[in-house]
Scaffold this motif. Structure first.
Motif, PDB file in Angstrom:
ATOM      1  N   ASP A  14      44.714  38.967  44.208  1.00 17.73           N
ATOM      2  CA  ASP A  14      45.549  40.155  44.040  1.00 17.73           C
ATOM      3  C   ASP A  14      45.583  40.493  42.556  1.00 17.73           C
ATOM      4  O   ASP A  14      44.800  39.948  41.764  1.00 17.73           O
ATOM      5  CB  ASP A  14      46.950  39.954  44.622  1.00 17.73           C
ATOM      6  N   GLU A  15      46.470  41.384  42.149  1.00 20.12           N
ATOM      7  CA  GLU A  15      46.459  41.836  40.756  1.00 20.12           C
ATOM      8  C   GLU A  15      46.979  40.794  39.775  1.00 20.12           C
ATOM      9  O   GLU A  15      46.859  40.963  38.561  1.00 20.12           O
ATOM     10  CB  GLU A  15      47.252  43.139  40.634  1.00 20.12           C
ATOM     11  N   SER A  16      47.499  39.692  40.275  1.00 22.23           N
ATOM     12  CA  SER A  16      47.912  38.611  39.377  1.00 22.23           C
ATOM     13  C   SER A  16      46.842  37.536  39.251  1.00 22.23           C
ATOM     14  O   SER A  16      46.948  36.653  38.414  1.00 22.23           O
ATOM     15  CB  SER A  16      49.227  37.983  39.865  1.00 22.23           C
ATOM     16  N   GLY A  17      45.797  37.611  40.089  1.00 25.68           N
ATOM     17  CA  GLY A  17      44.711  36.654  39.974  1.00 25.68           C
ATOM     18  C   GLY A  17      44.318  36.062  41.320  1.00 25.68           C
ATOM     19  O   GLY A  17      44.691  36.569  42.382  1.00 25.68           O
ATOM     20  N   GLY A  45      33.126  37.122  48.743  1.00 27.34           N
ATOM     21  CA  GLY A  45      33.953  36.419  47.771  1.00 27.34           C
ATOM     22  C   GLY A  45      34.382  37.262  46.588  1.00 27.34           C
ATOM     23  O   GLY A  45      35.052  36.755  45.679  1.00 27.34           O
ATOM     24  N   GLY A  46      34.027  38.553  46.586  1.00 27.74           N
ATOM     25  CA  GLY A  46      34.541  39.481  45.587  1.00 27.74           C
ATOM     26  C   GLY A  46      34.111  39.199  44.162  1.00 27.74           C
ATOM     27  O   GLY A  46      34.819  39.533  43.208  1.00 27.74           O
ATOM     28  N   TYR A  47      32.921  38.613  43.982  1.00 26.90           N
ATOM     29  CA  TYR A  47      32.508  38.196  42.636  1.00 26.90           C
ATOM     30  C   TYR A  47      32.534  39.327  41.618  1.00 26.90           C
ATOM     31  O   TYR A  47      32.864  39.132  40.450  1.00 26.90           O
ATOM     32  CB  TYR A  47      31.106  37.577  42.681  1.00 26.90           C
ATOM     33  N   ALA A  48      32.189  40.540  42.040  1.00 25.42           N
ATOM     34  CA  ALA A  48      32.062  41.659  41.100  1.00 25.42           C
ATOM     35  C   ALA A  48      33.397  42.080  40.501  1.00 25.42           C
ATOM     36  O   ALA A  48      33.425  42.782  39.482  1.00 25.42           O
ATOM     37  CB  ALA A  48      31.412  42.846  41.805  1.00 25.42           C
ATOM     38  N   TYR A  49      34.494  41.641  41.114  1.00 23.61           N
ATOM     39  CA  TYR A  49      35.822  42.061  40.662  1.00 23.61           C
ATOM     40  C   TYR A  49      36.502  41.013  39.787  1.00 23.61           C
ATOM     41  O   TYR A  49      37.640  41.212  39.367  1.00 23.61           O
ATOM     42  CB  TYR A  49      36.709  42.347  41.880  1.00 23.61           C
ATOM     43  N   LEU A  50      35.821  39.907  39.522  1.00 25.59           N
ATOM     44  CA  LEU A  50      36.445  38.788  38.822  1.00 25.59           C
ATOM     45  C   LEU A  50      35.881  38.617  37.420  1.00 25.59           C
ATOM     46  O   LEU A  50      34.719  38.931  37.157  1.00 25.59           O
ATOM     47  CB  LEU A  50      36.230  37.500  39.624  1.00 25.59           C
ATOM     48  N   SER A  51      36.706  38.083  36.536  1.00 23.64           N
ATOM     49  CA  SER A  51      36.270  37.797  35.169  1.00 23.64           C
ATOM     50  C   SER A  51      35.385  36.556  35.159  1.00 23.64           C
ATOM     51  O   SER A  51      35.343  35.780  36.121  1.00 23.64           O
ATOM     52  CB  SER A  51      37.478  37.560  34.263  1.00 23.64           C
ATOM     53  N   ARG A  52      34.710  36.348  34.031  1.00 20.72           N
ATOM     54  CA  ARG A  52      33.895  35.141  33.905  1.00 20.72           C
ATOM     55  C   ARG A  52      34.760  33.895  34.052  1.00 20.72           C
ATOM     56  O   ARG A  52      34.353  32.932  34.721  1.00 20.72           O
ATOM     57  CB  ARG A  52      33.184  35.122  32.545  1.00 20.72           C
ATOM     58  N   GLU A  53      35.942  33.909  33.470  1.00 19.33           N
ATOM     59  CA  GLU A  53      36.809  32.737  33.529  1.00 19.33           C
ATOM     60  C   GLU A  53      37.247  32.462  34.971  1.00 19.33           C
ATOM     61  O   GLU A  53      37.286  31.303  35.402  1.00 19.33           O
ATOM     62  CB  GLU A  53      38.035  32.945  32.634  1.00 19.33           C
ATOM     63  N   GLN A  54      37.576  33.513  35.710  1.00 19.42           N
ATOM     64  CA  GLN A  54      37.963  33.333  37.108  1.00 19.42           C
ATOM     65  C   GLN A  54      36.792  32.800  37.935  1.00 19.42           C
ATOM     66  O   GLN A  54      36.974  31.931  38.795  1.00 19.42           O
ATOM     67  CB  GLN A  54      38.448  34.656  37.691  1.00 19.42           C
ATOM     68  N   ARG A  55      35.616  33.307  37.668  1.00 24.04           N
ATOM     69  CA  ARG A  55      34.449  32.865  38.417  1.00 24.04           C
ATOM     70  C   ARG A  55      34.087  31.414  38.082  1.00 24.04           C
ATOM     71  O   ARG A  55      33.693  30.643  38.961  1.00 24.04           O
ATOM     72  CB  ARG A  55      33.276  33.810  38.156  1.00 24.04           C
ATOM     73  N   ALA A  56      34.236  31.033  36.836  1.00 26.65           N
ATOM     74  CA  ALA A  56      33.972  29.642  36.452  1.00 26.65           C
ATOM     75  C   ALA A  56      34.960  28.708  37.143  1.00 26.65           C
ATOM     76  O   ALA A  56      34.582  27.632  37.640  1.00 26.65           O
ATOM     77  CB  ALA A  56      34.056  29.483  34.939  1.00 26.65           C
ATOM     78  N   ALA A 265      47.497  35.203  51.846  1.00 18.04           N
ATOM     79  CA  ALA A 265      48.644  36.101  51.787  1.00 18.04           C
ATOM     80  C   ALA A 265      48.167  37.549  51.793  1.00 18.04           C
ATOM     81  O   ALA A 265      46.972  37.843  51.742  1.00 18.04           O
ATOM     82  CB  ALA A 265      49.462  35.802  50.527  1.00 18.04           C
ATOM     83  N   SER A 266      49.109  38.453  51.851  1.00 18.24           N
ATOM     84  CA  SER A 266      48.817  39.885  51.760  1.00 18.24           C
ATOM     85  C   SER A 266      49.532  40.463  50.545  1.00 18.24           C
ATOM     86  O   SER A 266      50.725  40.211  50.353  1.00 18.24           O
ATOM     87  CB  SER A 266      49.304  40.600  53.026  1.00 18.24           C
ATOM     88  N   PRO A 267      48.784  41.193  49.676  1.00 17.30           N
ATOM     89  CA  PRO A 267      47.361  41.527  49.756  1.00 17.30           C
ATOM     90  C   PRO A 267      46.495  40.376  49.241  1.00 17.30           C
ATOM     91  O   PRO A 267      46.967  39.517  48.499  1.00 17.30           O
ATOM     92  CB  PRO A 267      47.239  42.742  48.848  1.00 17.30           C
ATOM     93  N   ASN A 268      45.209  40.387  49.642  1.00 19.90           N
ATOM     94  CA  ASN A 268      44.282  39.373  49.122  1.00 19.90           C
ATOM     95  C   ASN A 268      42.965  39.993  48.670  1.00 19.90           C
ATOM     96  O   ASN A 268      41.970  39.290  48.520  1.00 19.90           O
ATOM     97  CB  ASN A 268      44.043  38.271  50.151  1.00 19.90           C
ATOM     98  N   LEU A 269      42.985  41.307  48.434  1.00 18.21           N
ATOM     99  CA  LEU A 269      41.817  42.003  47.908  1.00 18.21           C
ATOM    100  C   LEU A 269      42.184  42.660  46.585  1.00 18.21           C
ATOM    101  O   LEU A 269      43.299  43.184  46.429  1.00 18.21           O
ATOM    102  CB  LEU A 269      41.335  43.086  48.886  1.00 18.21           C
TER     103      LEU A 269
END
Length: 295
Positions: A14-17, A45-56, A265-269
């Motif tokens: 979600d918008e908090s991470g 897995g929504g990779y395109a929406y995540l930062s490098r740190e989140q993906r790591a 949880a909702s939302p999860n996108l």
């Protein structure tokens, strides 16, 4: 590793991470179910929406939660330098392989696509899956381009869109004629996956498997055993769910299903993506009950 069922789970966000507990729970379920591999940070897995740190973080968490199950980590990004950094992060996390889609804003020509894979495979020490998905990336791979890329070091598999069984046999035969024998061919597009599996594909890169691994494995194992009747029947039984995938997109459907099952949880996108509307959600929940996939 690039055979059988490769399950691609959500990365609940979600918008908090990232919902870290939910993500680890999803990965652990897949490992416990005995899938052949796990595709973390794929399109589902929504990779395109995540930062490098989140993906790591997600790569590390997936490898840890998966135990002995091999984890394939998505490393697609717009710039080659970013892809190289993500590949290094995946390797450091202990990933067994990486999945690379040629992300675009400006359209890429064949030489630019080849140059991306050439640069990345030159630095890899783990195998790579070529993600051929023109519906998402708007990059069309010719057989000639596939042949050039598959000859690069460390290429282990090609992930192609779903096809009917008749079309899949011809498509897979054409690809096998131009790629090295060690490179496997896997299919996606879940409602057409049975055609690919029966048409000679080595693997199913599955959205369904990311949330319902036992159901996806039953189809995969029947196809692997040559029991086409059972495999087709098991896939056809899921047509109400496949219809929802086609109408709303598999990501939104799996997102809502994860909520229904109490796994996210909702939302999860991540915005601007929205979940299913109330009417579609009601239809999904009825479908899950009908198919025996609900709580």
């Amino acid at each position: 590793m690039f055979t059988g069922l490769s399950a691609f789970p959500l990365t609940p966000t979600d918008e908090s991470g990232i919902d870290e507990l939910a993500f680890v729970r999803l990965i652990s379920r897949l490992a416990a179910a005995g899938v052949d591999s796990i595709g973390a940070l794929g399109s589902t897995g929504g990779y395109a929406y995540l930062s490098r740190e989140q993906r790591a973080w997600a790569a590390r968490a997936a490898v840890e939660a998966a135990g002995i199950t091999p984890v394939i980590v998505g490393i697609g990004a717009l710039r080659t330098r970013q892809v190289l950094d993500l590949a290094a992060d995946a390797h450091a996390a202990g990933a067994a392989g990486v999945l690379l889609a040629p992300m675009t804003y400006q359209p890429l020509n064949d030489d630019e696509v080849f140059g991306l894979y050439e640069a990345v495979t030159a630095e890899l020490t783990i195998p790579l899956v070529v993600y051929d998905n023109p519906g998402t990336t708007h990059v069309a791979f010719s057989d000639e381009l596939h042949g050039r890329i598959a000859a690069l070091p460390n290429v282990g598999s090609i992930k192609i869109p779903g096809l009917t069984a008749t079309a899949a046999r011809a498509r897979i035969a054409a690809l096998r004629a131009v790629i090295p024998p060690h490179v496997t061919i896997g299919v996606s597009g879940d409602w057409l996956a049975i055609g690919g599996l029966l048409g000679g594909a080595d693997a199913w890169y599955s959205v369904l498997g990311g949330l319902f691994p036992e159901t996806a494995m039953s189809i995969t194992r029947a196809a692997q055993a040559g029991d086409s009747t059972a495999a087709v029947a098991a896939s056809d039984q899921l047509e109400p769910l496949w219809a929802l995938f086609r109408r709303h997109g598999s990501l939104r459907v799996m997102s809502a299903a994860a909520e229904t099952l109490g796994l996210a949880a909702s939302p999860n996108l991540p915005l601007p993506l929205l979940g299913l509307d109330p009417v579609a959600r009601t239809e999904l929940n009825a479908t899950l009950r009908e198919l025996g996939l609900g709580n």
